[in-house]
Design a protein around this motif. Structure first.
Motif, PDB file in Angstrom:
ATOM      1  N   ARG A 140      -6.915   2.317  -6.872  1.00  0.00           N
ATOM      2  CA  ARG A 140      -6.864   3.920  -6.054  1.00  0.00           C
ATOM      3  C   ARG A 140      -7.724   3.829  -5.995  1.00  0.00           C
ATOM      4  N   PHE A 141      -8.396   4.359  -4.612  1.00  0.00           N
ATOM      5  CA  PHE A 141      -8.910   5.565  -3.750  1.00  0.00           C
ATOM      6  C   PHE A 141      -8.569   6.588  -3.632  1.00  0.00           C
ATOM      7  N   SER A 142      -9.598   7.330  -3.189  1.00  0.00           N
ATOM      8  CA  SER A 142      -9.557   8.867  -3.242  1.00  0.00           C
ATOM      9  C   SER A 142      -9.926   9.298  -2.182  1.00  0.00           C
TER      10      SER A 142
ATOM     11  N   ILE B 102      -7.425   8.308  12.448  1.00  0.00           N
ATOM     12  CA  ILE B 102      -7.104   7.116  11.287  1.00  0.00           C
ATOM     13  C   ILE B 102      -7.975   6.510  10.915  1.00  0.00           C
ATOM     14  N   ARG B 103      -7.921   6.367   9.520  1.00  0.00           N
ATOM     15  CA  ARG B 103      -8.705   5.784   9.309  1.00  0.00           C
ATOM     16  C   ARG B 103      -8.469   4.136   8.490  1.00  0.00           C
ATOM     17  N   LEU B 104      -9.473   2.628   9.173  1.00  0.00           N
ATOM     18  CA  LEU B 104      -9.029   1.593   8.908  1.00  0.00           C
ATOM     19  C   LEU B 104     -10.073   0.848   7.935  1.00  0.00           C
ATOM     20  N   TRP B 105      -9.221   0.879   6.819  1.00  0.00           N
ATOM     21  CA  TRP B 105      -8.908  -0.235   4.908  1.00  0.00           C
ATOM     22  C   TRP B 105     -10.011  -1.140   5.415  1.00  0.00           C
ATOM     23  N   ARG B 106     -10.680  -1.897   4.464  1.00  0.00           N
ATOM     24  CA  ARG B 106     -11.171  -3.048   4.457  1.00  0.00           C
ATOM     25  C   ARG B 106     -12.112  -3.035   2.880  1.00  0.00           C
ATOM     26  N   ASN B 107     -11.867  -4.533   2.809  1.00  0.00           N
ATOM     27  CA  ASN B 107     -12.827  -4.698   1.500  1.00  0.00           C
ATOM     28  C   ASN B 107     -11.769  -4.369   0.104  1.00  0.00           C
ATOM     29  N   PHE B 108     -10.377  -3.828   0.540  1.00  0.00           N
ATOM     30  CA  PHE B 108      -9.710  -3.139  -1.192  1.00  0.00           C
ATOM     31  C   PHE B 108      -9.143  -3.639  -1.523  1.00  0.00           C
TER      32      PHE B 108
ATOM     33  N   ALA C 187       1.110  -1.157   0.430  1.00  0.00           N
ATOM     34  CA  ALA C 187       0.145  -0.449   0.011  1.00  0.00           C
ATOM     35  C   ALA C 187       0.447   1.116  -0.161  1.00  0.00           C
ATOM     36  N   SER C 188       0.140   2.279  -0.667  1.00  0.00           N
ATOM     37  CA  SER C 188       1.051   3.231  -0.822  1.00  0.00           C
ATOM     38  C   SER C 188       0.291   4.843  -0.811  1.00  0.00           C
ATOM     39  N   THR C 189       0.878   5.502  -0.034  1.00  0.00           N
ATOM     40  CA  THR C 189      -0.378   6.740   0.126  1.00  0.00           C
ATOM     41  C   THR C 189       0.534   8.226  -0.334  1.00  0.00           C
ATOM     42  N   ASN C 190       0.062   9.542  -1.501  1.00  0.00           N
ATOM     43  CA  ASN C 190       0.646  10.596  -1.666  1.00  0.00           C
ATOM     44  C   ASN C 190      -0.814  10.981  -1.909  1.00  0.00           C
ATOM     45  N   GLY C 191      -0.513  12.118  -1.375  1.00  0.00           N
ATOM     46  CA  GLY C 191      -1.478  13.537  -0.855  1.00  0.00           C
ATOM     47  C   GLY C 191      -3.035  12.501  -0.795  1.00  0.00           C
ATOM     48  N   VAL C 192      -4.114  12.797  -1.562  1.00  0.00           N
ATOM     49  CA  VAL C 192      -5.333  12.156  -1.118  1.00  0.00           C
ATOM     50  C   VAL C 192      -5.100  10.505  -1.917  1.00  0.00           C
ATOM     51  N   GLN C 193      -4.551   9.968  -2.549  1.00  0.00           N
ATOM     52  CA  GLN C 193      -4.098   8.749  -2.673  1.00  0.00           C
ATOM     53  C   GLN C 193      -3.953   7.805  -2.353  1.00  0.00           C
ATOM     54  N   LEU C 194      -4.513   6.996  -1.858  1.00  0.00           N
ATOM     55  CA  LEU C 194      -4.448   5.223  -1.828  1.00  0.00           C
ATOM     56  C   LEU C 194      -4.273   4.697  -2.682  1.00  0.00           C
ATOM     57  N   GLN C 195      -3.065   3.584  -3.026  1.00  0.00           N
ATOM     58  CA  GLN C 195      -2.542   2.926  -3.905  1.00  0.00           C
ATOM     59  C   GLN C 195      -2.475   1.472  -3.405  1.00  0.00           C
ATOM     60  N   ILE C 196      -3.256   1.070  -4.173  1.00  0.00           N
ATOM     61  CA  ILE C 196      -3.234  -0.835  -3.647  1.00  0.00           C
ATOM     62  C   ILE C 196      -2.456  -1.663  -4.945  1.00  0.00           C
TER      63      ILE C 196
END
Length: 836
Positions: free
Chosen positions: A193-195, A229-235, A174-183
């Motif tokens: 990608r999630f934003s 803090i956000r806990l992400w699931r089902n990504f 998992a990598s984050t940059n700005g407001v983007q989450l990339q897995i």
């Protein structure tokens, strides 16, 4: 690879140990952290640096343990190499040449023989655009290995190493940059990608700041600038992802980390509080408050027994399972800005500068550790923006280190600034400074300079201060008229001005006979003995920025810099301008142990260094772009052992070492290639001094060398009685003790030969006829009685007292029988092992 220059800029003492996340060994005994160009290995028990891994030619940007071998670690650097170390022994195993500057390094246990690095995207020279690459390490012989098998994993990676994490035993990254989450999933070779929106409903930023992945569950935790803090699931599916929001931090979440078993999530930020969240029971939290500074990194040992937090003040706190602080490893305190000059304490040879808010720190450059903090303000510091609090803005030490002067200031928007001048006396019993005199409002407005007479001692100590009120004042140590009035204290002895101009700088000559004060564009020279104005010096237009007297053979010169970018040199014997040159000098200082001077010049956004003698037109040394930005703090620190360099360009480093502080608060210095090679050799070798008296353990394991035996037999060359002859070690025992434990056979296999080596120490000095006689007596069936054995033990101490010159030990008959039995054992396999 770029060839090293003869003199180069290095991070040496006082480097930032919290620049990257540290790594804890699997047994929780050692802590590894990047420190400038090196990797330091600290003991988690004693807090001492036990190893310093040297070899990188540029800044170390990451350290991590090798997943397949818990005794080895990787380090990466901006020099484009990854190095594999045996960190317990300080041995470099391999150097992998990548060829690109490396910003961070990662590894996963499920990817054997592969490491992941973040490097600038091809075509970019800055850190604005990074990519995550998988590097397949070739299994080839040789220490220097070229790597060419590189594959891209992710693009658009942040320069912050905390924004990349591997999850579920390396199944995804998992990598984050700005407001983007990339897995990215490795098996599926698919990424999602999630934003988020730029700002939340309350107007605060949703920007990602850090990420952590659960070790066994499909859960990703992300930290944000708004403190959530956000806990992400089902990504693993684009449309069915969910996240849960946790909120305790009132400001940016800077660090996140799951424990190895995944039962807890650790978080930290500017509140200086370590928060422990129960996984799947996030409403229950545990707190460890008052850690002293903002948390920047969190690391957990592989067994989960030890936590560590890195802090913004260059400190690492070791914590036992989030319960209590076990130890603190403190580096050179890095604040937002250093307002005092860099100084060297004449007593401890420590570097003195701003430390914690309201404090001065004394940092040993030789031992690279903090000695102590001096609380100058003596008020509790409140971490709140916009609150006006006292700060230490100036400090100076006298020539003997007996007195310290500090200036503290509190700026207020609605009122005039508050000023305090404090004089501190060194206290021998406590080995620290004790407040002697406090002067409230020594000047009507801000103080511009303060300095001691370097030659004055004891009751003749003299301090000069300059202020924006147009005055310079002299302060002397006065003895009270009556003994009941207490000890000596400081009083104002002289006040003067010059045509209503503002004094900007002042300095004493090396012998204290002259005082130079710069009043805007005029330099005045005074006699401290009579306070007579001796002469005034003019120069090209411009306000005086720096003043500095020459030393030793150049003591007749006075140098100054101006705001019109002029460096001027006056001859005090002729009272005329000797020479001047046009350059933007940001800092000018003299070496107290030589007649050399250093000038830091700011040009084209970088700082250049020139080392010269005022009496010679040609500089001794010059180097372009020693750092980016403007250098305004530097000091010459005396060496403990002078170098013996024959090169003309490096002779100025023989007696003193030049340290300077960059705008990014990095402490840098200059080092020669010969000095670095000497340090490399010293770090790889353990030198044992034979002149040290032997210890009982050494006497137990060693045996005497032949030439020492001859010396004992010959009275003419016998050593003194108060110094025992150091023994030489048995070859087998020495090989056994010096070899790493993980390459030795089992202890059961070595026990018998180890015991034989111990017994050989006692039997080797006995004469052969005596052994033969004793063996014949025992072979004839003579069994000693208990009375005879007790008699032998009783008479042995008397013999030792009467025959002090004899070094031959006495064996009982039982010991001889045991020795003969041990000699019959076959240990030929061990001798062949040693020969190989």
């Amino acid at each position: 690879m770029v060839e090293q220059a003869e003199i180069r800029v290095v991070h040496q003492g006082g480097s930032n140990i919290t620049f990257r996340e540290p790594a804890i060994s699997s047994d929780s005994r050692f802590l590894l952290c990047a420190s400038g160009h090196n990797v330091k290995v600290f003991s988690t028990v004693t807090e001492e640096c036990v190893q310093e891994l040297r070899g990188h030619a540029d800044l170390v940007t990451g350290v991590l343990l090798r997943p397949s071998n818990h005794l080895q670690a990787y380090s990466c650097s901006a020099d484009g190499t990854v190095r594999l170390w045996d960190f317990t022994d300080g041995i470099l195993i391999k150097t992998y040449v990548i060829g690109y500057p490396i910003c961070s390094i990662y590894a996963s246990a499920s990817h054997d023989g592969v490491i992941f690095i973040a490097t600038p995207t091809k075509g970019y020279k800055t850190l604005d655009s990074l990519q995550l690459l998988a590097v397949h390490l070739p299994q080839t012989a040789g220490q220097l290995v070229e790597t060419s098998d590189l594959s891209a994993v992710l693009s658009d990676v942040s320069a912050n190493p905390a924004t990349v994490a591997f999850g579920r035993a390396g199944e995804y990254v998992a990598s984050t940059n700005g407001v983007q989450l990339q897995i990215f999933f490795f098996k599926k070779q698919k990424s999602f990608r999630f934003s988020l929106k730029e700002n939340s409903c309350s107007g605060r930023s949703n920007t990602f700041t850090c990420v952590a992945c659960h070790p066994t569950d499909d859960c990703i935790a992300t930290g944000h600038e708004d403190g959530k803090i956000r806990l992400w699931r089902n990504f693993d599916q684009k449309r069915e992802y969910t996240y849960r929001t946790l909120h305790w931090h009132h400001s940016t979440v800077r660090a996140l980390c799951f424990t190895p078993e995944g039962s807890n999530l650790l978080s930290g930020g500017v509140e200086s509080v370590l928060v422990q969240w129960r996984y799947q029971q996030e409403s229950q939290q545990d707190f460890l408050p008052r850690l002293g500074a903002a948390i920047t990194h969190i690391a957990v040992s592989p067994d989960g027994a030890l936590f560590c937090t890195s802090h913004s003040d260059n400190k690492i706190v070791l914590i036992q399972s989030c319960v209590k602080v076990s130890s603190i490893i403190q580096g050179l305190v890095k604040g937002e800005a250093v307002q005092t000059d860099l100084m060297v304490d004449p007593r401890s040879k420590a570097l003195v500068l701003n430390g914690k808010p309201g404090h001065l720190q004394f940092y040993s450059l030789q031992r690279d550790r903090l000695l102590f903090n001096l609380d100058v303000v003596q008020q509790e510091f409140i971490h709140q923006e916009g609150l006006d609090q006292f700060q230490v803005v100036m400090a100076t030490l006298d020539g003997a280190g007996a007195w310290l002067a500090t200036v503290e200031e509190r700026k207020q928007e609605t009122a005039e600034a508050e000023l305090n001048l404090k004089l501190w006396a060194f206290d021998e019993p406590s080995q620290s400074f004790v407040l002697n005199t406090t002067v409230s409002t020594p000047h009507e407005v801000r103080i511009t300079a303060v300095t001691f007479d370097p030659a004055a001692r004891g009751q003749t100590s003299l301090l000069v201060s300059c202020g924006r009120d147009g005055l310079f004042k002299a302060w002397r140590l006065a003895v009270p008229a009556h003994p009941d009035d207490g000890g000596p204290s400081w009083t104002c002895d002289f006040v003067s001005a010059y045509h209503g101009l503002t004094p900007q700088r002042c300095c004493f000559s090396a012998d204290g006979s002259l005082l130079a004060v710069g009043f805007q564009e005029v330099v005045t020279v005074w006699s401290p003995a009579s306070w007579e104005l001796l002469l005034t010096l003019s120069q090209p237009p411009g306000i005086i920025r720096d003043l500095c007297f020459g030393r030793l053979s150049c003591s007749k010169f006075l140098l100054g810099t101006t705001s019109s970018n002029q460096l001027c040199c006056w001859n005090l014997l002729t009272c005329s301008l000797e020479w001047s040159t046009s350059m933007e000098v940001s800092l000018l200082l003299a070496d107290p142990l030589s007649d050399n001077m250093a000038a830091f010049c700011h040009q084209d956004g970088n700082t250049d260094l020139f080392v010269f003698k005022p009496s010679e037109p040609r500089p001794l040394f010059s180097q372009k772009a020693v750092c980016s930005g403007r250098v305004s703090r530097a000091v010459f620190a005396p060496r403990e052992v002078a170098l013996e360099s024959c090169e003309e360009s490096s002779q100025w480093l023989n007696r003193s070492q030049l340290y300077f502080l960059t705008p990014l608060m990095d402490l840098l210095t200059f080092s020669t290639r010969a000095e670095e090679e000497r340090l490399m050799t010293a770090s790889k070798q353990l030198v044992v001094d034979d002149s040290v008296a032997m210890t009982p353990f050494q006497l137990l394991l060693g045996k005497r060398r032949p030439h020492h035996q001859a010396a004992v037999e010959d009275p003419a060359v016998r050593p003194p009685a108060d110094r025992p002859v150091p023994p030489g070690g048995s070859a087998a025992v020495r090989e056994l003790l010096q070899s790493p434990a993980h390459v030795l056979p089992a202890a059961a296999a070595l026990c018998s030969v180890f015991m034989e080596a111990l017994l050989g120490v006692a039997t080797e000095t006995r004469s052969e006829p005596e052994l033969i006689t004793m063996e014949n007596e025992t072979s004839a069936g003579e069994t000693p009685s208990d009375d005879q054995e007790m008699e032998t033990r009783a008479t042995r101490p008397e013999r030792g007292l009467l025959e002090t010159d004899s070094a031959d030990p006495v064996l009982s008959r039982a010991q001889v029988r045991e020795l003969r039995r041990v000699r019959k054992l076959d240990h030929s396999w061990f001798s062949s092992l040693l020969d190989s």
